[in-house]
Design an enzyme around this catalytic site. Structure first.
Site, mmCIF file in Angstrom:
data_model
loop_
_atom_site.group_PDB
_atom_site.id
_atom_site.type_symbol
_atom_site.label_atom_id
_atom_site.label_comp_id
_atom_site.label_asym_id
_atom_site.label_seq_id
_atom_site.Cartn_x
_atom_site.Cartn_y
_atom_site.Cartn_z
ATOM 1 N N ASP A 40 19.426 -26.806 -0.919
ATOM 2 C CA ASP A 40 20.486 -27.106 0.034
ATOM 3 C C ASP A 40 21.746 -27.475 -0.751
ATOM 4 O O ASP A 40 21.796 -28.537 -1.383
ATOM 5 C CB ASP A 40 20.043 -28.271 0.927
ATOM 6 C CG ASP A 40 21.020 -28.555 2.059
ATOM 7 O OD1 ASP A 40 22.195 -28.157 1.942
ATOM 8 O OD2 ASP A 40 20.620 -29.194 3.047
ATOM 9 N N HIS A 41 22.754 -26.621 -0.690
ATOM 10 C CA HIS A 41 23.944 -26.808 -1.526
ATOM 11 C C HIS A 41 24.787 -28.005 -1.070
ATOM 12 O O HIS A 41 25.679 -28.447 -1.793
ATOM 13 C CB HIS A 41 24.798 -25.533 -1.510
ATOM 14 C CG HIS A 41 25.562 -25.322 -2.786
ATOM 15 N ND1 HIS A 41 25.681 -26.290 -3.762
ATOM 16 C CD2 HIS A 41 26.237 -24.238 -3.262
ATOM 17 C CE1 HIS A 41 26.399 -25.834 -4.759
ATOM 18 N NE2 HIS A 41 26.758 -24.582 -4.493
ATOM 19 N N ARG A 42 24.517 -28.548 0.116
ATOM 20 C CA ARG A 42 25.214 -29.754 0.553
ATOM 21 C C ARG A 42 24.758 -30.973 -0.241
ATOM 22 O O ARG A 42 25.476 -31.953 -0.386
ATOM 23 C CB ARG A 42 24.962 -30.010 2.041
ATOM 24 C CG ARG A 42 25.495 -28.937 2.972
ATOM 25 C CD ARG A 42 25.019 -29.187 4.388
ATOM 26 N NE ARG A 42 23.564 -29.176 4.491
ATOM 27 C CZ ARG A 42 22.894 -29.446 5.610
ATOM 28 N NH1 ARG A 42 23.551 -29.741 6.724
ATOM 29 N NH2 ARG A 42 21.569 -29.405 5.621
#
Length: 580
Positions: free
Chosen positions: A552-554
């Site tokens: 999850d790049h967040r």
């Protein structure tokens, strides 16, 4: 008024059991057969009932105390007249040992008082033909019967499961509302049912409405008494005879609503009978909101939770349903073109098959996760030449020792993933609004391919287990998944998931993150490759395992993902690093 010591009766072959819950306090008025405390052995838990009616003067036990048969648990202030009532009320249930202490003191004038109480027992339904119908288990229509659990001639008890039905959202077992011998079954596998449909004819003794009369004599196996009407519970708590309230079968209830104390942390605030009922339905009590006194979970609460699941009204079900409707309707709420509707039959022969329940649920979740989570996948490779040789050697030694456990490469990967999670804790976290929740436990989910679709059982506390134990538990969970026997608890609590296609093929792929986790590891088929050896200045054959890490790049940056995958490859290449 006399003081009476209530002692632990003979409740089985045990030495000492621990007190896990206090159900009354000094000053409380209790009726005969009302539960006083809950005890737990290494095999089961049960409630200890009072043998007399009276007022609690003193509690002789505390939470955590060890007691045994004959131990004094409560001192009651009880009168002779009050003590004579339990004797008569218990007679139908053969509870004679609880009353003889003061039974001889009953006077002729007192004997007629509880006369109406035996009415329910005087009207047995042994010769009655009872109809069993589908109860109200939620907003559904035409659910299919997928499994029969009983046959004609079987003897069934109240609330025993008769068959299993399946809607497009969940499956559940339908219980019997009568007790007796099944004379006729009106359903078969594949039939479609609705609320109120007749499903069985039982030559029985009682129906669901008469169940309270049976509950009085067996508090350890009955639904909790908190479901009584408030007026009735209040009058009983005041010491009024049960027979004076109404001549209906419910009048045989001399048991008031429980007045439990503070429950032991970690234990569901429910009686053993309710916990057993929940286990039979696969309901996690930790997720059930109790409506009883002081938050106590009742049987109705469990049934309401089950109806909610069947109707898909739980938050997770609603989100999944919303995602499914959106993606198949007006573009999933993303302002996309609607899904094309095509009459495929006009182009040639077709066959239409409905998606399985598991694929419907997992498909909606996968759609939500793919749309809501910004996925990035980091691909790398691990040299597992030495590890594979060790795995083969371990299994050979196990065969000689006649060990049933077969070690798989996935077991080694799980242990290596735990080491990587400890080194990179942001991978063992979940987003909660604008905050990150870092988990201090290591529960690893692994994708299991079953005839009904993909399932993800969770291996709990992988950091505390060795390779052999991990392999054994993985095998057991995978078998339960294939047999369709995974409970809700078997698929909850995961921190990180692994999807392995190594036994099938492929080089790399992009696994979809299993929300609310923030990463997932994909394993493809290992292959022998020429790898450059700088020391020997030549290529050497090495067994290489492809690693595909979606994150999850967040939450996770690309550099952190690359380091995680590189470290994982180092551990798999030299397993001694796991000790560092």
């Amino acid at each position: 008024m006399a003081l009476v010591d209530i002692k632990v009766p003979d409740i089985g072959d045990f030495d000492e059991v621990g007190v896990i819950e206090l159900l009354v306090q000094p000053g409380d008025t209790v009726q005969a057969e009302q539960s006083l405390i809950t005890v737990e052995s290494d095999k089961a838990s049960m409630e200890i009932p009072s043998s007399h009616t009276g007022v609690v003067k003193e509690l002789k036990v505390q939470l955590g105390d060890k007691i045994k048969q004959g131990s004094v648990i409560v001192t009651l202030e009880s009168g002779d007249a009050e003590q004579s009532e339990p004797k008569q009320a218990q007679a139908p249930a053969e509870q004679a040992p609880a009353a003889p202490e003061k039974g001889a003191s009953a006077t002729p004038a007192q004997a007629p008082a509880p006369a109406p109480a035996p009415q329910p027992a005087a009207a047995p339904a042994a010769s009655e033909t009872l109809e069993v119908r589908v109860p109200d288990i939620g907003d559904f229509k035409d659910v299919a019967v997928i499994e029969m659990l009983v046959a004609v001639g079987d003897t069934v008890t109240l609330e025993q499961s008769l068959f299993t039905v399946e809607s497009d959202k969940a499956s559940m077992e339908i219980p019997s509302s009568a007790e007796g011998v099944i004379k006729e079954l009106r359903v078969a596998i594949g039939d479609k049912l609705n609320v109120g449909d007749l499903v069985a004819i039982v030559q029985g003794q009682t129906t669901r409405s008469a169940a309270p009369a049976a509950q009085v004599q067996s508090p350890a196996v009955s639904p909790p008494a908190v479901a009584q009407p408030p007026a009735q519970a209040a009058s009983q708590a005041a010491g009024a005879p049960a027979a004076a309230q109404t001549p209906a079968p419910q009048a045989a209830q001399p048991v008031p609503a429980h007045q439990p104390g503070t429950p032991t942390p970690g234990l569901p605030h429910a009686s053993p009978s309710v916990r057993k009922f929940a286990r039979e339905l696969g309901v996690p009590l930790a997720e059930v909101k109790g409506t009883g006194i002081k938050g106590r979970i009742t049987q109705e609460d469990v049934q309401s939770f089950t109806r909610s699941v069947m109707a898909g009204s739980l938050q997770t079900q609603a989100q999944a349903s919303g995602a499914a409707k959106g993606s198949a309707g007006a573009g999933g709420g993303l302002d996309l073109l609607p899904w094309p509707k095509v009459d495929f039959a006009k182009f040639g022969p077709v066959e239409r098959k409905e998606l399985s329940r598991i694929k419907k649920i997992s498909g909606a979740n996968l759609s939500r996760n793919w749309v809501m989570i910004p996925h990035v996948t980091n691909n790398d490779e691990a040299d597992i030449t030495a590890l594979e040789a060790f795995r083969v050697q371990t299994n050979q030694e196990g065969e000689k020792a006649k060990s049933p456990v077969k070690v798989t490469m996935l077991a080694f990967v799980i242990k290596a993933v735990v080491a990587a999670l400890k080194k990179f804790p942001e991978f063992n976290a979940s987003l909660d609004g604008d905050a990150l929740v870092f988990k201090q436990y290591y529960h690893i989910g692994f994708a299991a391919d079953t005839p009904n679709g993909l399932m993800v059982p969770v291996l709990k506390d992988a950091d505390q287990k060795g390779i052999l134990q991990i392999s054994q538990e993985m095998g057991e969970l995978a078998k339960k998944a294939r047999d369709g026997k995974l409970g809700m608890g078997d698929m909850q609590g995961g921190c990180f998931s692994i999807s392995s296609l190594g036994g099938i093929g492929g080089t790399h792929f992009t696994p979809i993150i299993n929300a609310p986790e923030v990463a997932i590891l994909g394993l493809s088929r290992s292959a022998m490759k020429p790898v450059w050896n700088e020391d020997k200045e030549k290529f050497v054959p090495r067994l290489v395992l492809p690693l595909s890490l979606s994150y999850d790049h967040r939450v996770i940056d690309g550099a952190a993902a690359a380091r995680f995958n590189a470290y994982l490859g180092q551990v798999l290449a030299d397993y001694r690093r796991i000790l560092l």
